[in-house]
Enzyme design. Structure first.
Site, mmCIF file in Angstrom:
data_model
loop_
_atom_site.group_PDB
_atom_site.id
_atom_site.type_symbol
_atom_site.label_atom_id
_atom_site.label_comp_id
_atom_site.label_asym_id
_atom_site.label_seq_id
_atom_site.Cartn_x
_atom_site.Cartn_y
_atom_site.Cartn_z
ATOM 1 N N HIS A 122 38.409 -41.239 9.701
ATOM 2 C CA HIS A 122 39.259 -40.251 10.381
ATOM 3 C C HIS A 122 40.193 -40.989 11.347
ATOM 4 C CE1 HIS A 122 35.945 -37.702 8.976
ATOM 5 N NE2 HIS A 122 36.721 -36.656 9.164
ATOM 6 N N GLU A 196 33.124 -42.019 6.811
ATOM 7 C CA GLU A 196 32.330 -42.711 7.833
ATOM 8 C C GLU A 196 31.363 -41.787 8.571
ATOM 9 O OE1 GLU A 196 35.678 -41.469 10.684
ATOM 10 O OE2 GLU A 196 35.001 -41.183 8.616
#
Length: 303
Positions: A122, A196
């Site tokens: 992100h 992630e």
């Protein structure tokens, strides 16, 4: 709860209309002011804890200017997201083409008639990377976490479909999303996954910035099951645009667990190089996750 959900939906709708109506400089200034106001109060506690891991310090020693820069970066993402449907996609793809590195890894894969799994964090503006894919390679397939209310989820789906993406819901579909992604990859399509943060609690244990956490098994499993490359992608902001780097394929020959750790290592390097552009305001590490499990899902998550 229905009233709160309605307020969230109307708030996002108003944001899309207002920000697109304003001159770009004015819109960005408003978002900067909002970020600076949040930074003056110290910034979100979880953001500080996350940045502390990235910078190898304690949360109370994370520099205030890094917190401010991170919040400004996060605000920039949302400002650009609200404005992106009005931007010329052809011109945007040209800008990305002129500055991104490692794009040959994608071109080589496509040239061989193969699909690929692109794994991202992100960070920066990955929607812009997706616009490049849609314009120069073909419509990327992405997973969308189902938001509340359903009307807000549909709004985000329409937004990304306007950019040229194919959206597969994480939950609520007639076919499991993993099976749909396998099908797309076997058709030679590109799949993009934010990878992630484990949303299930059943991810692969990894070490990330020296601490234990879990990351989704999906990217490695998809690459192994279909035989396509697993490509890590780094995204960040530059003063006048965006930075993107497509890394060399991850070695998936030693199984899902090892491949996911190698992916975590690549993510770690990309985030460490541009810590302010990692927009992670939610818990990531095992030590931080338990309390969040009690409240996650009550409001829309970032992207």
């Amino acid at each position: 709860m229905a009233m709160i959900d309605r307020v969230w939906d109307l708030g996002y709708a108003a944001g899309w209309r207002l920000v697109r109506a304003l001159p770009q400089q004015w819109a960005m200034r408003l978002f900067d002011l909002a970020a600076d106001r949040a930074a003056r109060s110290g910034g979100p506690d979880q953001l500080r804890r996350n940045l502390a891991r990235v910078t190898s310090t304690r949360p109370d020693r994370v520099p205030d200017d890094l917190v401010q820069a991170s919040l400004r970066s996060y605000a920039r993402y949302w400002c650009e997201a609200f404005r992106l449907p009005s931007v010329d996609p052809v011109g945007l793809a040209e800008v990305v083409e002129s500055s991104a590195t490692g794009l040959d890894h994608i071109r080589e894969t496509v040239g061989q008639g193969s699909g690929a799994v692109l794994a991202l964090t992100h960070s920066g503006n990955w929607d812009v990377a997706g616009v490049w894919l849609a314009q120069r390679v073909g419509s990327p397939t992405v997973i969308a976490e189902r938001l509340r209310p359903e009307s807000l989820f549909r709004r985000f789906v329409r937004f990304r479909e306007q950019l040229g993406f194919e959206i597969i819901p994480l939950t609520g579909g007639a076919t499991p999303p993993f099976d749909q992604l396998v099908g797309r990859l076997r058709q030679g399509r590109i799949v993009g996954l934010l990878a992630e943060r484990d949303l299930t609690g059943a991810g692969v244990p990894v070490r990330f910035f020296g601490e234990p956490t879990r990351m989704p098994a999906g990217p490695a499993r998809l690459a192994i099951d279909t035989g396509v490359p697993l490509l890590p992608v780094s995204c960040w902001f530059t003063p006048g645009g965006w930075g993107f780097h497509v890394g060399e394929p991850i070695d998936t020959g030693r199984g899902v667990e090892r491949a996911t750790q190698l992916l975590a290592d690549r993510f770690e390097a990309g985030i460490a190089a541009h810590p302010a552009d990692w927009h992670m305001l939610q818990p990531v590490w095992t030590a931080d996750i338990a309390a969040d499990r009690l409240t996650r899902g009550t409001r829309p998550q970032a992207r």
